[in-house]
Each structure stands twice: as structure tokens, then as C-alpha cells.
Design an enzyme around this catalytic site. Structure first.
Site, short mmCIF file in Angstrom:
data_model
loop_
_atom_site.label_atom_id
_atom_site.label_comp_id
_atom_site.label_asym_id
_atom_site.label_seq_id
_atom_site.Cartn_x
_atom_site.Cartn_y
_atom_site.Cartn_z
N ILE A 46 38.24 -42.58 55.14
CA ILE A 46 39.25 -41.65 55.62
C ILE A 46 40.50 -41.80 54.76
O ILE A 46 41.11 -42.87 54.71
CB ILE A 46 39.58 -41.91 57.11
CG1 ILE A 46 38.33 -41.63 57.97
CG2 ILE A 46 40.74 -41.03 57.58
CD1 ILE A 46 38.41 -42.14 59.38
N HIS A 64 31.46 -40.76 52.54
CA HIS A 64 32.74 -40.46 51.90
C HIS A 64 33.23 -39.10 52.40
O HIS A 64 32.49 -38.36 53.05
CB HIS A 64 32.57 -40.40 50.38
CG HIS A 64 32.48 -41.74 49.74
ND1 HIS A 64 33.43 -42.22 48.88
CD2 HIS A 64 31.55 -42.72 49.86
CE1 HIS A 64 33.09 -43.44 48.49
NE2 HIS A 64 31.95 -43.76 49.06
N GLY A 65 34.47 -38.77 52.08
CA GLY A 65 35.00 -37.44 52.39
C GLY A 65 34.92 -37.10 53.85
O GLY A 65 34.58 -35.99 54.23
N GLY A 74 38.92 -34.40 50.03
CA GLY A 74 40.15 -33.60 50.09
C GLY A 74 40.38 -32.92 51.43
O GLY A 74 39.62 -33.09 52.39
N ASP A 77 37.53 -48.05 45.54
CA ASP A 77 36.89 -46.79 45.90
C ASP A 77 36.62 -45.99 44.62
O ASP A 77 37.52 -45.79 43.79
CB ASP A 77 37.82 -46.00 46.82
CG ASP A 77 37.19 -44.76 47.41
OD1 ASP A 77 35.95 -44.72 47.52
OD2 ASP A 77 37.94 -43.83 47.79
N HIS A 78 35.40 -45.55 44.42
CA HIS A 78 35.02 -44.69 43.29
C HIS A 78 35.36 -45.31 41.92
O HIS A 78 35.97 -44.67 41.08
CB HIS A 78 35.65 -43.30 43.40
CG HIS A 78 35.05 -42.46 44.47
ND1 HIS A 78 33.78 -41.91 44.36
CD2 HIS A 78 35.52 -42.10 45.68
CE1 HIS A 78 33.52 -41.24 45.47
NE2 HIS A 78 34.55 -41.34 46.29
N ASP A 125 30.66 -45.69 41.18
CA ASP A 125 30.20 -44.32 41.42
C ASP A 125 29.69 -43.73 40.12
O ASP A 125 30.46 -43.21 39.32
CB ASP A 125 31.34 -43.47 41.99
CG ASP A 125 30.90 -42.04 42.26
OD1 ASP A 125 29.71 -41.73 42.05
OD2 ASP A 125 31.75 -41.23 42.68
N SER A 182 41.76 -46.52 45.31
CA SER A 182 41.13 -45.77 44.22
C SER A 182 41.68 -46.26 42.88
O SER A 182 42.66 -47.00 42.82
CB SER A 182 41.43 -44.27 44.37
OG SER A 182 42.82 -44.04 44.16
N GLU A 214 26.51 -44.93 44.86
CA GLU A 214 26.42 -43.57 45.40
C GLU A 214 25.23 -42.84 44.81
O GLU A 214 24.97 -42.91 43.61
CB GLU A 214 27.70 -42.77 45.13
CG GLU A 214 27.67 -41.37 45.73
CD GLU A 214 29.05 -40.72 45.85
OE1 GLU A 214 29.09 -39.47 45.91
OE2 GLU A 214 30.06 -41.43 45.89
#
Length: 333
Positions: free
Chosen positions: A278, A234-235, A191, A94-95, A116, A56, A146
Site C-alpha cells: 500500500i 502489489h498495487g 498508482g 520495493d521493485h 523485479d 523504492s 515477480e
């Protein structure tokens, strides 16, 4: 300019095509430090699974971009030392939240980036994604975009409300943006607290929260619109309750932490979903192991004595995800 190919990395194009065709998903494990990286490479090398090392914006700042470049190169060499003759390892942003960040990652040896712009208006999302695609593709770097918004909090990513990806938008979006893969929203969340208690049922026997099911009808509609196109979730941590229990038993406080049931991730990985992210699960595994050592051996102060067990626990988790959930073992011989 550092080319990822000189570091021994690969992009996602070929591995995603094989995963879609083969009915499995590639693990995308976030990492922030050496122990996490060691555990990921050990698990991938032992199972011969293609793997995505995910970083990230916050993790990149934490680890330092120059060190990350050499850590990625070292990961490839480490995998070979472990007997993995042809490692299939991706270094992925990521993002990413700006063109400048994505460009910087491409220039520093990342083989894949995510832009993103899902929180922006639709046309702005397309425009920013296309700008990143146009730059990244010059260097054969693949781009994830995304569409739809995930709720939850993880690093810099935060959203109170989610809304599902609209299947009627996916053809236009993917065509005009030129993205190589598409992250969608079907009920996953960032989260360790993916759902509020009022969104869940409570198991009368255990008292644990049971989360609502993923919107597979939305996923199947998207698959019909974009047959064979790589889809990303995601998530998707499952928040293993054994780690939550260990953390809580050794001084932690994680009430009602709940994730995505693994059987739903297994089902998703057999579809066009070819990348599953993950992060929280490895954080929980690491924290559980560290807390246990600190609680049981309060005099311990050698980092190797608590980070070593944490690394072992994360490796166990990663191998379980690869073999028991995503089905990517043996796909990178």
C-alpha cells in the site's frame, strides 16, 4: 557491511509462514520521509502488527541510504518506546531493478529485497532472481520476486499493459529461482489511476467508477500449484474516495482516481496472499491533509502545522488497513 540484525530488524520468513497459516496479510507500507515512518510505527505499535517498511529505488535516493539505515534502527527503538516490547519490523526494497541495487541494500542493512525482473524474458527473470537470492541468502536476507506484469505508474515502475501470472509457470519459477515469496499479477495496478474508465462500470447513483474484480480464479490456481507458498499483491491501494474528494475540494485535480475495493483485499488476505503493498493511499491521505491546511489557512508556513495533521491522517489510515482490511493486528505481541 551492516547486518539488519544489529539494527533490530527481522526478515519476512517467519512472519509470512504465520500469516499464510493464520489467514491474514502483513502490511507493506511505502515511506519516503519521517512523518510517514512515524505514522507507520505508531499504528503498528498500537495494534501490535508485524509491519514491512517498504522503500523504492526512488525513495532510497530521496532519503539517502545512510539516513535510511539509521531511520530503520530508530524506528525499532521508537516502537519499543511506544510499548511494543518485541517489534517485528522489516526494511524491504520495493521493485529493485538490478543485482547491484539489491546487493547494496543487503549490504546497508535491509532485511528483505525484491528483485523485479518481470519485464524481462522468463529465463532472464529466473537467472537474475537466482543471482540475487544466492547473495541475499548468505546474510539471511529474504527475497521477493515477480512473475506477471502489473500495469500503472508508481515511482520508476511503469507498464502500459499488464498480463496475469501464468499458474503453469509458478512451480518451475519458484523452484529454480529460490525466491522466498512471489508477487503475482491478478488485476491490481500501480498508482492512483489503476483502471481506465473503459475498464470500469460507473455507479449510476454516485457517478464514481467501479473497477473490475480481481482474478481470484488465477490466485486459486496458483495456490493449488504452490500450497503454503507466500504470495504478494502489489498495487493494492484502495484509493479512498474521501481523500480524493478532500483533495479535489481544496484545489486538487484527481478525476476518476479509483483503486482496489477493500472487500477484495480482505478476501485475498485470507488466502496465501501474506503481503499486501500500500503506497498511493498514504500519499492521498497526506496530500488531502496538507491541501486542507493550505486552503483553509493560506498564511500558514510552519511545516509542523501541516505535516502534523498529515501524519495523524496517515496513522488513521494505516490502523484501518491493519485492523479492518488485513487482519494483522495482535499478531506481533
Amino acid at each position: 557491511m551492516v547486518s539488519y540484525k544489529d539494527l533490530g530488524l527481522v526478515n519476512t520468513r517467519e512472519m509470512f509462514a504465520k500469516a499464510v497459516k493464520g489467514g491474514y496479510a502483513i502490511p507493506a507500507f511505502n515511506f519516503n520521509n519521517m512523518e510517514q515512518l512515524q505514522a507507520i510505527i505508531q499504528a503498528a505499535a498500537e495494534t501490535k502488527s508485524p509491519v514491512i517498511l517498504q522503500v523504492s529505488k526512488g525513495a532510497r535516493n530521496y532519503a539517502n541510504q545512510t539516513l535510511l539505515r539509521y531511520m530503520a534502527e530508530g524506528a525499532v527503538q521508537y516502537a519499543k518506546e511506544l510499548g511494543w516490547e518485541h517489534p517485528q519490523i522489516v526494511l524491504h526494497l520495493d521493485h529493485g531493478d538490478s543485482f547491484e541495487l539489491c546487493k547494496s541494500c543487503v549490504d546497508m542493512g535491509f532485511s528483505s529485497v525484491m528483485i523485479d525482473a518481470s519485464s524481462k524474458p522468463y529465463e532472464e527473470n529466473i537467472a537474475l532472481t537466482k543471482q540475487v537470492v544466492d547473495y541475499a541468502h548468505k546474510y539471511d536476507v529474504t527475497v521477493e520476486a515477480e512473475l506477471g506484469v502489473l500495469a500503472g505508474v508508481e515511482d520508476e515502475v511503469s507498464a502500459e499493459e499488464s498480463h496475469y501470472t501464468r499458474p503453469e509457470e509458478v512451480i518451475d519459477f519458484s523452484t529454480r529461482s529460490g525466491c522466498d515469496s512471489l508477487a503475482i499479477s491478478i488485476g491490481t495496478s500501480h498508482g492512483a489511476y489503476k483502471f481506465k474508465p473503459e475498464q470500469c462500470k460507473r455507479d449510476p447513483k454516485t457517478g464514481r467508477l467501479v473497477p473490475p474484480p480481481l482474478a481470484f480464479d488465477v490466485l486459486h490456481e496458483i495456490e493449488k500449484k504452490l500450497p503454503g507458498f507466500p504470495i504478494v499483491l502489489h498495487g493494492s491501494s484502495s484509493v479512498p474516495q474521501e481523500y480524493v474528494d478532500i483533495i479535489n475540494a481544496h484545489g486538487g485535480k484527481l478525476p476518476d482516481a479509483v483503486g482496489i475495493p477493500e472487500e477484495q483485499l480482505r478476501e485475498a488476505s485470507k488466502s496465501a496472499v501474506c503481503k499486501i503493498n500500500i503506497d498511493s493511499d498514504s500519499r492521498l491521505a497526506m496530500t488531502a491533509a496538507v491541501r486542507k491546511v493550505f486552503d483553509e489557512k493560506p498564511g500558514e508556513f510552519d511545516p509542523r502545522k501541516y505535516l502534523g495533521p498529515a501524519r495523524d491522517e496517515m496513522k488513521k489510515l494505516y490502523m484501518h488497513k491493519i485492523v479492518g482490511v488485513l487482519g494483522s493486528d495482535g499478531k506481533a505481541l
